[in-house]
Design an enzyme around this catalytic site. Structure first.
Site, short mmCIF file in Angstrom:
data_model
loop_
_atom_site.label_atom_id
_atom_site.label_comp_id
_atom_site.label_asym_id
_atom_site.label_seq_id
_atom_site.Cartn_x
_atom_site.Cartn_y
_atom_site.Cartn_z
N TRP A 1 0.82 -1.23 0.00
CA TRP A 1 0.00 0.00 0.00
C TRP A 1 0.85 1.27 0.00
O TRP A 1 0.34 2.36 -0.23
CB TRP A 1 -0.90 0.03 1.24
N GLU B 1 12.36 2.11 -2.75
CA GLU B 1 12.11 3.45 -2.18
C GLU B 1 12.87 3.61 -0.86
O GLU B 1 13.33 4.70 -0.53
CB GLU B 1 10.60 3.67 -2.02
N SER C 1 4.55 -1.81 -11.78
CA SER C 1 3.45 -1.52 -12.71
C SER C 1 2.69 -2.77 -13.15
O SER C 1 2.26 -2.87 -14.30
CB SER C 1 3.96 -0.73 -13.92
N GLY D 1 1.96 -2.47 -6.16
CA GLY D 1 1.82 -1.17 -5.50
C GLY D 1 0.46 -0.56 -5.80
O GLY D 1 -0.56 -0.93 -5.24
N GLY D 2 0.45 0.39 -6.72
CA GLY D 2 -0.75 1.17 -7.02
C GLY D 2 -2.01 0.33 -7.22
O GLY D 2 -3.09 0.67 -6.71
P1 PGA Z 1 3.75 -0.28 -8.54
O1 PGA Z 1 4.70 -0.49 -7.26
O2 PGA Z 1 2.96 -1.57 -8.70
O3 PGA Z 1 2.88 0.89 -8.18
O4 PGA Z 1 4.63 -0.02 -9.70
C1 PGA Z 1 5.30 -1.73 -6.98
C2 PGA Z 1 6.11 -1.62 -5.73
O5 PGA Z 1 6.73 -0.56 -5.50
O6 PGA Z 1 6.18 -2.57 -4.93
#
Ligand code: PGA
Length: 260
Positions: A27, A114, A224, A245-246
């Protein structure tokens, strides 16, 4: 019902079972009590737990209790997005793996790109986090991945292997109980996913290194992933699922990925 297929690869928690898929939501720093309530309820209601499929969400620390309350007794696991590299002590603002484990967590993401780039986490710190997560009974989801500059320089292999070696050096044989996520940094949150073939190439490399270490580890792809591209990625021989992620913030989309 899905027929049991093939190679006996692990799908998390080090268990040996039919090859399956593990999909983990990340998240990031999104959510609120009200939004989470709705999302968790929709996931719980919508997850049929098909054979060979596992689903989990990794939520911000303050919402671990909420995920535990909403998902206990369901077939959806939950976890955190980071753990401290220290076991405990005077580390203001840090959260230890043992604290996280008290909330019934199964997983903890460690070494997300990150964290590595924005917070300066070193390979060594990531290895220490993986060890502490495992000591606390959590399954670390260890992230590795190259930047666009690395890729353009032809350094992808060197970078992901360096990141993996640092974890292997600290976890040793216990790596067999971890989950590894390959997340090319250039594909995260950019809408530009790796092609299934690009992802498979790196997954194959990681698989060979882990096989040499005698460790049957679930290898997730992240970056993504959407319902529209998940199937092509998940069909690759060394891709055992995804770190999302998103698209994990929308129940329908996330569930569609998890069943792709
Ligand atoms: P994303 O992020 O699916 O939004 O590209 C993946 C992640 O950072 O784990």
């Amino acid at each position: 019902m899905d027929a049991p297929v093939s190679t006996g690869r692990a799908i998390g928690l080090g268990e040996k079972s039919v090859r399956g898929k593990l999909v983990v939501g990340n998240w990031k720093m999104h959510g609120s009590l009200a939004q989470n309530d709705a999302l968790l309820a929709d996931l719980r209601a919508g997850w049929g737990a098909p054979s060979g499929r596992k689903l989990a969400v990794c939520v911000p620390f303050p919402y671990l209790w909420q995920a535990q309350a909403a998902l206990s007794g369901s077939k959806i696991a939950w976890g955190a997005q980071n753990v401290s590299e220290h076991a405990g002590g005077a580390f203001t603002g840090e959260v230890s793996a043992t604290m996280i484990a008290e909330f019934g967590c199964t997983y903890a993401i460690v070494g997300h790109s990150e964290r590595r780039t924005l917070y300066g986490e070193s390979d060594k710190a990531v290895g220490a986090k993986a060890v502490l997560a495992m000591d606390a009974g959590l399954t670390p989801v260890v992230c590795v991945g190259e930047t666009l500059v690395d890729r353009d320089l032809g350094s992808t292999e060197a970078v992901v292997l360096r990141q993996l070696e640092a974890v292997l050096a600290q976890l040793g044989e216990r790596v067999a109980k971890a989950v590894l996520a390959y997340e090319p940094v250039w594909a995260i949150g950019t809408g530009r996913n790796a092609t299934p073939e690009q992802a498979q190439e790196v997954h194959g490399l990681l698989r060979r290194r882990l096989d040499a270490a005698g460790a049957d580890v679930a290898l997730l792809y992240g970056g993504s992933v959407k319902a529209s591209n998940a199937q092509g990625l998940f069909e690759m021989p060394d891709i055992d699922g995804g770190l999302i992620g998103g698209a994990s913030l929308k129940a329908d989309e996330f569930l569609a990925i998890a069943t792709a």
